[in-house]
Design an enzyme around this catalytic site. Structure first.
Site, mmCIF file in Angstrom:
data_model
loop_
_atom_site.group_PDB
_atom_site.id
_atom_site.type_symbol
_atom_site.label_atom_id
_atom_site.label_comp_id
_atom_site.label_asym_id
_atom_site.label_seq_id
_atom_site.Cartn_x
_atom_site.Cartn_y
_atom_site.Cartn_z
ATOM 1 N N HIS A 158 -2.218 35.004 4.116
ATOM 2 C CA HIS A 158 -2.817 34.865 2.368
ATOM 3 C C HIS A 158 -2.550 33.297 2.339
ATOM 4 O O HIS A 158 -3.507 32.940 1.359
ATOM 5 C CB HIS A 158 -1.548 35.260 1.637
ATOM 6 N N GLY A 201 6.483 41.863 1.004
ATOM 7 C CA GLY A 201 6.223 40.547 1.138
ATOM 8 C C GLY A 201 5.389 40.349 -0.170
ATOM 9 O O GLY A 201 4.656 41.025 -0.590
ATOM 10 N N HIS A 210 1.082 38.602 8.059
ATOM 11 C CA HIS A 210 0.252 38.986 6.854
ATOM 12 C C HIS A 210 0.213 37.717 5.690
ATOM 13 O O HIS A 210 -0.606 37.497 4.883
ATOM 14 C CB HIS A 210 0.559 40.184 6.429
ATOM 15 N N GLU A 211 1.432 37.285 5.439
ATOM 16 C CA GLU A 211 1.726 36.470 4.504
ATOM 17 C C GLU A 211 0.982 34.997 4.864
ATOM 18 O O GLU A 211 0.611 34.395 3.983
ATOM 19 C CB GLU A 211 3.293 36.235 4.102
ATOM 20 N N LEU A 218 -0.910 44.389 -1.349
ATOM 21 C CA LEU A 218 -0.756 44.533 -2.906
ATOM 22 C C LEU A 218 -2.087 44.034 -3.750
ATOM 23 O O LEU A 218 -2.320 44.520 -4.550
ATOM 24 C CB LEU A 218 0.485 43.724 -3.511
HETATM 25 O O1 GNR Z 1 3.712 45.637 0.666
HETATM 26 C C1 GNR Z 1 3.399 45.309 1.802
HETATM 27 N N1 GNR Z 1 3.540 46.240 2.917
HETATM 28 C C2 GNR Z 1 2.982 45.839 4.029
HETATM 29 C C3 GNR Z 1 2.771 46.739 4.991
HETATM 30 C C4 GNR Z 1 2.461 46.144 6.287
HETATM 31 C C5 GNR Z 1 1.973 44.962 6.653
HETATM 32 C C6 GNR Z 1 1.878 43.974 5.600
HETATM 33 C C7 GNR Z 1 2.496 44.478 4.476
HETATM 34 S S1 GNR Z 1 2.654 43.241 3.317
HETATM 35 C C8 GNR Z 1 2.503 44.294 1.795
HETATM 36 C C9 GNR Z 1 2.780 43.430 0.522
HETATM 37 C C10 GNR Z 1 1.618 42.199 0.571
HETATM 38 O O2 GNR Z 1 0.399 42.394 0.166
HETATM 39 N N2 GNR Z 1 1.924 41.130 0.588
HETATM 40 O O3 GNR Z 1 1.100 39.905 0.898
HETATM 41 NI NI NI Z 2 -0.877 40.989 0.886
#
Ligand code: GNR
Ligand code: NI
Length: 168
Positions: free
Chosen positions: A138, A46, A134-135, A93
């Site tokens: 952000h 993501g 998660h996104e 990331l």
């Molecule tokens: O690549 C990613 N792996 C991930 C693993 C577990 C939960 C969320 C993620 S998202 C992350 C990429 C990222 O930082 N997206 O914002």
């Molecule tokens: Ni992230």
């Protein structure tokens, strides 16, 4: 297409709240294409626009299993239903090298717009549900490390600094 620079914690731009998208023109289409290229290159499952310094409510995701691509775009996302939380391992990331366990809902119902501005709803579980949460974080200026206790967060960031120093 172009690779974009991924911002790292503690860059203050990661703390901005993303603006609602209303223009689905060429600039947005180019941003989305560049975000996919950047996400696949990283590689990650993501990427939120916030992470590339663009304060717009756009995220790309691909949680497809083995080689099978499953590109998804969510714009102006809302999580409209959740169920019980579980504890899952998570990385980002923007906080490279480390991961830790956080509480996420196992299933979520997403309401969002696609890249053409058409509304859709999606019921997700597993990694995709985790990625959506998660996104969405952000886009609200939040990182998964905010969900950790301050003791755990400090330890994680210390471990991260050590790992990064070793790499040089
Ligand atoms: O690549 C990613 N792996 C991930 C693993 C577990 C939960 C969320 C993620 S998202 C992350 C990429 C990222 O930082 N997206 O914002
Ligand atoms: Ni992230």
């Amino acid at each position: 297409m172009a690779l974009l620079e991924i911002l790292h914690h503690p860059d203050p731009r990661l703390r901005e709240k993303a603006q609602t998208v209303s223009d689905f023109g060429q600039d947005l289409q180019r941003l989305i294409d560049d975000m996919f290229e950047t996400m696949y290159d990283a590689p990650g499952v993501g990427l939120a626009a916030t992470q590339v310094g663009v304060a717009l409510q756009v995220a790309v995701m691909d949680c497809g299993a083995d080689e099978q691509r499953e590109p998804r775009v969510m714009i102006n996302p809302e999580i409209i239903e959740t169920d019980e939380p579980e504890v899952v391992d998570e990385g980002c990331l923007s906080v490279p090298e480390v991961s830790d366990r956080v509480r996420r809902f196992r299933r979520v119902r997403l309401r969002a717009l696609d890249r053409d501005g058409n509304p859709y709803e999606l019921e997700a579980d597993g990694l995709l549900a985790q990625c959506i949460q998660h996104e969405k974080d952000h886009l609200d200026g939040k990182l998964y490390i905010d969900h950790l206790s301050s003791i755990k967060r400090d330890r994680l960031l210390k471990r991260q600094r050590k790992l990064r120093k070793q790499e040089g």
